[in-house]
Enzyme design. Structure first.
Site, PDB file in Angstrom:
ATOM      1  N   SER A   1    -187.866  12.585   1.747  1.00 21.47           N
ATOM      2  CA  SER A   1    -187.473  11.955   2.992  1.00 21.47           C
ATOM      3  C   SER A   1    -186.739  12.914   3.920  1.00 21.47           C
ATOM      4  O   SER A   1    -186.681  12.711   5.123  1.00 21.47           O
ATOM      5  CB  SER A   1    -186.576  10.738   2.698  1.00 21.47           C
ATOM      6  OG  SER A   1    -185.446  11.139   1.956  1.00 21.47           O
TER       7      SER A   1
ATOM      8  N   HIS B   1    -183.776  15.952  12.113  1.00 18.08           N
ATOM      9  CA  HIS B   1    -182.412  15.418  12.194  1.00 18.08           C
ATOM     10  C   HIS B   1    -181.530  16.550  12.704  1.00 18.08           C
ATOM     11  O   HIS B   1    -181.789  17.718  12.418  1.00 18.08           O
ATOM     12  CB  HIS B   1    -181.958  14.949  10.809  1.00 18.08           C
ATOM     13  CG  HIS B   1    -180.587  14.329  10.776  1.00 18.08           C
ATOM     14  ND1 HIS B   1    -180.086  13.545  11.791  1.00 18.08           N
ATOM     15  CD2 HIS B   1    -179.604  14.375   9.840  1.00 18.08           C
ATOM     16  CE1 HIS B   1    -178.867  13.129  11.475  1.00 18.08           C
ATOM     17  NE2 HIS B   1    -178.550  13.635  10.297  1.00 18.08           N
TER      18      HIS B   1
END
Length: 285
Positions: A28, A52
């Site tokens: 992930s 991110h």
């Protein structure tokens, strides 16, 4: 101020299709160590893309000059991004530009987001700092930390008052999905329209007694710890020192009575396991 939104008509899909794209990492979140595997390939004119903003926002990775630093962050897990793409849809994406060395950084980010289906649903422009800080806050104060602590406290309150653990589980955990799905589809007002008047009255009169001004002050403190870098420093130190406290807290959470009750009850719900994805079913996006 409203966010800037982009769709397929705003994007040039040929940009990313004309480039060689390397996906570094797995799971992930990417797990490759930057200094060991990526740094030496970062030459002027290349682009380094993130899903991110943590490592750039808190300066854990410092790419060299001349490299575009961009972010493309789908607002959903990888398997969902892939599934909606193959079905002809898409998951909304965030894009951000930290360094526009080539003058084309934003266009590259938009093109990448389009290639994974984001432009079908909408691409929102943000910054590395905003994405990182809001994401960490949401996880800590609401989505994970807030919800999990609220569920556990509700379960404990009912069982300590003598109610059956199974009843407490259904009322405080199992039905959370029902309410969240309604909010996801129709917002809070839509959720309140769908529940009974009794439930709605209890919601609007008792909810503020649970989430009080003191709770909001605690949330504000958490946000300040994120913005100042205090949380990042704490988490990095915890990881570097072997995650002793983290592992102890994880173990304690796994031993909470609600987990044993839930394991037993979920074993009776065959429809839950029937829809679960296996690791082999998940495609890299």
């Amino acid at each position: 101020m409203a966010a800037t939104m982009y769709y397929e008509k705003d994007v040039d899909p040929s940009i990313i299709r004309g480039k060689k794209v390397a996906i570094i990492g797995y799971g992930s979140q990417g797990h490759a160590t930057y200094n060991a595997h990526i740094k030496r390939y970062m030459k002027p004119g290349k682009a380094l893309a993130f899903a991110h903003g943590f490592n750039i926002r808190f300066k854990r990775i410092r790419p060299p000059k001349g490299v575009d630093i961009i972010m493309i962050a789908p607002k959903g897990p990888g398997h969902l991004v892939r599934r909606t793409f193959t079905e002809g849809g898409g998951v909304p994406c965030l894009i951000a530009v930290e360094e526009n060395a080539t003058g084309m950084a934003k266009e590259i980010a938009l093109s990448y987001a389009e290639a994974i289906g984001g432009a079908r649903a909408g691409i929102i422009e943000t910054s590395f700092a905003e994405e990182t800080e809001t994401d960490l806050f949401g996880e800590q104060a609401v989505l994970c930390g807030g919800v999990a602590a609220l569920v556990q406290a509700g379960f404990e309150t009912l069982t300590e008052a003598g109610y059956q653990p199974e009843m407490a589980y259904f009322e405080c955990l199992h039905e959370v999905k029902l309410i969240v799905d309604l909010m996801y589809e129709e917002g809070i007002t839509g959720m309140r329209y769908s529940i009974s008047d009794t439930a709605e009255y209890g919601d609007v009169t008792r909810g503020p007694r649970i989430i009080t001004p003191a709770t909001k002050k605690a949330m504000q403190k958490i946000l300040k710890e994120i913005q100042s870098g205090k949380f990042a420093r704490e988490w990095i130190k915890e990881s570097e020192e072997g995650r002793v406290n983290f592992n102890a807290l994880r173990e304690a959470g796994a031993k909470h009575p609600i987990e044993a009750v839930g394991t037993s009850l979920r074993a009776m719900m065959t429809w839950l396991s029937a829809g679960k994805l296996k690791v082999s079913d998940v495609s890299v996006c």
